[in-house]
Design a protein around this motif. Structure first.
Motif, short mmCIF file in Angstrom:
data_model
loop_
_atom_site.label_atom_id
_atom_site.label_comp_id
_atom_site.label_asym_id
_atom_site.label_seq_id
_atom_site.Cartn_x
_atom_site.Cartn_y
_atom_site.Cartn_z
N HIS A 1 -2.22 -7.02 0.58
CA HIS A 1 -2.69 -8.12 -0.24
C HIS A 1 -1.94 -9.40 0.12
CE1 HIS A 1 -3.89 -10.39 -3.66
NE2 HIS A 1 -2.89 -10.07 -4.46
N ASP B 1 4.31 -7.37 3.08
CA ASP B 1 5.03 -6.11 2.92
C ASP B 1 5.07 -5.59 1.50
OD1 ASP B 1 5.60 -5.45 5.42
OD2 ASP B 1 7.74 -5.99 5.38
N GLY B 2 4.76 -4.32 1.34
CA GLY B 2 4.87 -3.70 0.02
C GLY B 2 3.60 -3.82 -0.81
N SER B 3 2.72 -4.75 -0.44
CA SER B 3 1.50 -4.93 -1.23
C SER B 3 0.31 -4.30 -0.51
CB SER B 3 1.26 -6.40 -1.53
OG SER B 3 1.01 -7.12 -0.34
N HIS B 4 0.55 -3.12 0.08
CA HIS B 4 -0.49 -2.43 0.83
C HIS B 4 -1.67 -2.07 -0.07
CE1 HIS B 4 2.27 0.50 -0.87
NE2 HIS B 4 1.25 1.32 -0.94
N LEU B 5 -2.87 -2.14 0.48
CA LEU B 5 -4.05 -1.80 -0.29
C LEU B 5 -4.37 -0.31 -0.23
CD1 LEU B 5 -4.50 -4.89 -0.20
CD2 LEU B 5 -6.92 -4.40 -0.15
N ARG C 1 5.08 -6.13 -8.62
CA ARG C 1 5.26 -7.35 -7.86
C ARG C 1 4.35 -7.37 -6.64
NH1 ARG C 1 9.68 -10.13 -9.98
NH2 ARG C 1 8.79 -10.14 -12.06
N LYS C 2 4.31 -6.25 -5.96
CA LYS C 2 3.54 -6.20 -4.71
C LYS C 2 2.41 -5.20 -4.87
CE LYS C 2 7.31 -7.92 -1.98
NZ LYS C 2 8.34 -7.63 -1.00
N ARG C 3 2.77 -3.93 -5.02
CA ARG C 3 1.80 -2.90 -5.35
C ARG C 3 1.98 -2.60 -6.84
NH1 ARG C 3 -2.51 0.37 -2.81
NH2 ARG C 3 -2.90 1.84 -4.48
N PRO D 1 -0.94 -7.34 -8.77
CA PRO D 1 -0.50 -6.67 -7.55
C PRO D 1 -1.66 -6.00 -6.82
CG PRO D 1 -0.11 -5.26 -9.44
CD PRO D 1 -0.72 -6.54 -9.98
N ALA D 2 -1.39 -5.47 -5.63
CA ALA D 2 -2.38 -4.65 -4.93
C ALA D 2 -2.50 -3.32 -5.68
CB ALA D 2 -1.94 -4.41 -3.49
N ALA E 1 9.88 -15.26 -9.98
CA ALA E 1 8.77 -14.57 -9.32
C ALA E 1 7.79 -13.97 -10.32
CB ALA E 1 9.31 -13.47 -8.41
#
Lengths: 453, 483
Positions: B469, B472-476, A219-221, A132-133, B275
């Protein structure tokens, strides 16, 4: 093709010192090639203090140390070219660099490699889990926070107790993040004891020795990491897992000498460390190509890098002039204090040595190697104080590294950092040492710039 | 807001984008809906990056036919689309007599499928060819190739877009209704109406079919984990073990990539969550052990990363192996073309699949070829691959070519800018990574990520919180340090 007596690849502390050394030993023309827009290398993002104790006998921040090194190279007349990424080096010392003005080729009488090191990554240590990020190497996070004004996260776990990781634990705390844990596989911290003391203990950040991260999920962050205890063979012990919810993971798990350029020239590397192999004169396996600092072997202090750089530069000049080569300085890096601060003892932070000083009820001290230790221990017992280093935002968006003009009470460090957060730096040019805020909190302490702008 | 098209394609993997590209040859209006922030976000970007020859597939199957056809046209397609491609050939290595028997059977099967130049190698021939590889014999497939599946998918999408296909990223289909004229497809607050729907949703193709009322399909996610090694010239071609019966993949293999890295993998493990692209310790250990059997002397310090992809399998756990691709217009739902279970060799077969879909659609709608279809697409010029003279010319023309942003891969600022300004409008770190190949080296972006972030905020005016990244939701970043 232009000719130089000595071409130095890298304008960090090693390269700048090499320029000084080469010039002082009779090189007529010296060129330093630096890929960044300013010299100083990683020092520019190291806004904390602790540099220069060995070379200059004073406690400097990274930018201050970089400015001194830059000035010394300029004073001896070395030519410095920034924005120049070296992409080629041949065994007969033809250097190719890319710049915004075009490709540059230079023929060198001798070359000094001062290319520094890079950080070991999550991929390299193969931690299982998702990708993830929110996972950064500690140095990248330091660059983002201290030079790009980008906040990497809020709830942070740090894997590895290298110095950059420890420094970032404090930096993140001062900028309002919560550092939940520093996790180290070994039973000893790998960073300097003074950093364990000032960066973790000062802020009650938990240090978990003999542990590692065995899973990363998000999953994302980033959402959670799993920490496990290690057995004596460094294998995670089932049943010891602790799940730590967090949004950010910093890795401080080692540095690897950066030697792509050395390889092009055919210089031999150590297969284990990736450092260039040199003789006692800092000459690589390719005659006329020298190496110093972290590209050769990762050192604990910038001071050692500079000292080696001077010798590498002197020997590059000697090679060109046909003089005898000098021996490199003793490798003193292992003399630095590492380990856990001991209960009942005060670890002196006035120099990297980190003497463990005990104070008797009658006020006499034991364990200190010099009077500074006594002074520090007594002060630390009575009223512990620290220099606060942070940044102020200039009106044009640039971060200015700053420090307090003298140590402030330890318990005020976090308070001041918070109070300083919204205060901008004044507009206009800034020189190092300039008072940016005069006694902002009525304690006769000013805020000084440590970098120029 | 309602958008109206002749054809809606659901899914922006290699197959969806190839379908879009092949359909864009015709005078029909087309939209492609992708739930993620960029194309190639699923299995298309998480595989071995190999163009298969087609000897692994059952004679007479769609898999065999479309794979061989895809292989034979792949080089030309990559030339048209400016995608890195290299015909390396590949070796399958035998470790015992059973393996040798398998290889002989594969050779016969491949020849039946139309593969060219297949050859069995003795132990001595194998040693002479690749002394570093273990094994007692081998099978050579000269038509196997390596390529860049990200750039391939992006190229197909960009070429389709150039020829009129509209791309809707971050657009997840939530409902499909049949109407008198075709379909009404809802994606969040957007509504699309179309005469035909092509389901290219890969792992989610069964769910999409179910949205249209067809509950007959089931996809079993089967994860494959990989390691990536630093650049090395240790292998000139992919090396596979002879396949074992019953596994749902091709076995752990070693693949040199078009970019000079070496990939180890994949494992094959049925999982619940489609996923869940996590790597696991157990599989990592296994991959490493199996890779060392193929290539003794691999150096663990060369590992720079790991990843995992999920196969959309129709064969359930227990059955294993492969079930043939399903590519058909549904009798019970006219106008819906389902593509189900497009696992390996789906990438190789993607363009023939696109042509097959065009053929299916032409049976029931007017598909007139456009006169102005342009089959070509230009990718981002790779500065590092140019001659010194050309490099000097490029820098003189645009000084951003003289500024290296990614040191590991020598990617210049000019290339980063072109990646940021990509025609599909995908603006994530992954989108930049796949297009410019920055952040993919041994430092994993430690050097270039701060520089890319600075370019995005300072030169493109992005808010720090908006830099992600993969969407949405995978902000650095959580914001500015100092505001």
């Amino acid at each position: 093709m232009k000719h130089y007596d000595v071409v130095i690849i890298g304008g960090g502390p090693g390269g700048l010192a090499a320029a000084k050394g080469a010039k002082e030993n009779g090189a007529k023309s010296v060129l330093v090639l630096e890929r960044d827009t300013k010299v100083g290398g990683i020092l520019n993002q190291c806004i904390h203090d602790g540099f220069g104790l060995i070379r200059y006998g004073s406690m400097l921040t990274g930018p201050e140390y970089a400015l001194r090194a830059e000035k010394e190279a300029a004073e001896v007349g070395a030519e410095v070219l920034t924005g120049a990424m070296v992409t080629g080096l041949t065994a007969d010392r033809v250097v190719t660099a890319m710049t915004r003005q075009g490709l540059l080729q230079a023929k060198a009488g001798a070359v000094v490699l001062a290319t520094g090191c890079r950080e070991r990554t999550r991929g390299a240590i193969a931690i299982p889990g998702t990708r993830p990020a929110g996972i950064y190497t500690a140095g990248a996070a330091q660059n983002l926070m201290n030079t790009k004004n980008l906040m990497v996260g809020k709830r942070v776990v740090i894997l590895g107790s290298g110095d950059i990781g420890l420094i970032m634990a404090r930096r993140l705390t001062l900028e309002g993040a919560t550092v939940l844990a520093v996790i180290e596989a070994r039973n000893q911290p790998s960073g300097l004891e003074r950093n364990v003391n000032q960066c973790l203990y000062d802020f009650s950040i938990p240090l978990h020795l003999g542990h590692t991260i065995t899973d990363i999920q998000g999953r994302k962050r980033l959402e959670v990491v799993t920490m496990s205890r290690l057995d004596e063979n460094n294998r995670p012990i089932p049943g010891t897992e602790t799940v730590i919810p967090c949004d950010t993971l910093l890795l401080s798990v080692g540095l690897i000498p950066e030697n792509e350029i050395a390889v092009q020239a055919g210089a031999e590397l150590d297969p284990v460390t990736n450092g260039t192999v040199t003789d006692e004169h800092l000459q690589t396996s390719v005659p006329g190509i020298f190496a110093c600092g972290n590209s050769r072997k990762v050192l604990d202090l910038a001071d050692f890098v500079s000292l080696q750089g001077i010798t590498a530069g002197r020997n590059a000049a000697a090679f060109v002039r046909g003089l005898a080569l000098e021996k490199m300085p003793e490798e003193t890096s292992n003399a630095m204090a590492k380990g856990l601060p001991q209960p009942g003892a005060i670890t002196c932070i006035r120099c990297p040595k980190g003497c463990r000083v005990t104070v008797s009820p009658d006020g006499t001290t034991k364990g200190n190697a010099c009077p500074k230790g006594e002074e520090y221990a007594l002060q630390e017992q009575k009223a512990p104080s620290r220099v606060l280093t942070t940044t102020l935002l200039a009106p044009n968006g640039t971060l200015i590294p700053v420090k307090t003009s003298r140590p402030i009470p330890k318990d005020q460090v976090t308070v001041w950092a918070k109070k300083l957060k919204p205060i901008p730096a004044p507009a206009g040019p800034i020189r190092p040492g300039q008072i940016l805020l005069r006694d902002p909190f009525g304690m006769k302490v000013d805020i000084l710039a440590t970098g120029k702008h | 807001m309602t958008h109206t098209f002749d054809i809606l394609i659901i899914g922006g993997g290699a197959v969806g984008c190839a379908v879009a590209r092949e359909l864009s040859r015709y005078d029909v209006s087309i939209a492609l809906l992708e739930k993620e922030a960029d194309v190639a976000a699923g299995a298309s970007g998480r595989n071995s990056a190999v163009v298969h020859a087609g000897f692994n597939n059952k004679p007479g199957s769609l898999m065999a036919k479309l794979c061989v056809e895809g292989n034979h046209g792949f080089e030309a397609a990559c030339r048209e689309l400016d995608v890195p491609y290299r015909k390396t050939g590949k070796l399958l290595v035998a470790f015992d007599q059973a393996d040798l028997d398998t290889l002989a059977r594969l050779k016969a099967q491949g020849e039946e499928n139309g593969c060219q130049g297949l050859r069995l190698l003795s132990r001595e021939e194998l040693r002479a060819r690749l002394p570093q590889v273990g094994g007692i014999g081998a099978f050579e497939s000269p038509e196997t190739a390596v390529f860049d599946p990200f750039q391939y998918t992006v190229a197909l999408a960009e070429n389709a877009q150039k020829n009129g296909v509209q791309f809707f990223l971050n657009t997840k289909v939530t409902a499909i209704e049949r109407t008198a004229k075709g379909f009404r497809v809802t994606a969040g607050d957007q509504v699309f109406t179309a005469r035909r729907v092509v389901n290219c949703a890969g792992l989610h193709s069964a769910e999409v079919a179910a949205l249209a009322g067809l509950n007959r399909y089931h996809i079993y996610p089967c994860r494959g984990e990989y390691f990536i090694l630093d650049k090395t010239d240790v292998l000139p071609m992919p090396i596979y073990p002879a396949p074992k019966a019953g596994i749902g993949g091709l076995g752990v293999h070693l693949t040199p990539t078009i970019h000079g890295n070496l990939i180890i993998g994949p494992s094959a493990e049925y999982i619940e969550d489609p996923a869940d692209t996590a790597s696991t310790q157990v599989v990592m250990d296994k991959l490493w052990a199996e890779a060392q059997q193929l290539l003794p002397g691999l150096n663990g310090r060369q590992i720079i990363g790991s990843y995992a992809g999920i196969r959309p399998k129709q064969a359930p756990p227990g059955e294993g192996g492969f079930r043939d691709f399903v590519i058909r217009e549904e009798v019970s739902c006219p106008g819906l073309v389902n593509l189900i279970g497009i696992e390996s060799p789906g990438l190789t077969a993607s363009l023939p699949i696109g042509r097959m879909v065009a053929g299916i659609l032409s049976l029931s709608m007017d598909m007139t070829e456009k006169k102005d279809f342009d089959p070509t697409r230009k990718g981002i010029l790779r500065f590092r691959d140019q001659s010194p003279e050309e490099q000097a010319r490029l820098i003189a023309e645009d000084p951003d070519y003289g500024e290296v942003v990614c040191r590991c891969q020598t990617v210049t600022k000019a290339e980063i800018r072109q990646a940021i300004e990509n025609p599909l409008g995908a603006r994530t770190i992954s989108a930049i990574k796949y297009r410019a190949w920055a952040t993919t080296g041994r430092c994993s972006g430690g050097y270039c990520l701060p520089k890319i972030a600075e370019i995005l905020t300072e030169e493109y005016g992005m808010a720090p919180e908006a830099i992600s990244h993969r969407g949405d939701g995978s902000h650095l970043f959580t914001g500015r340090v100092k505001a």
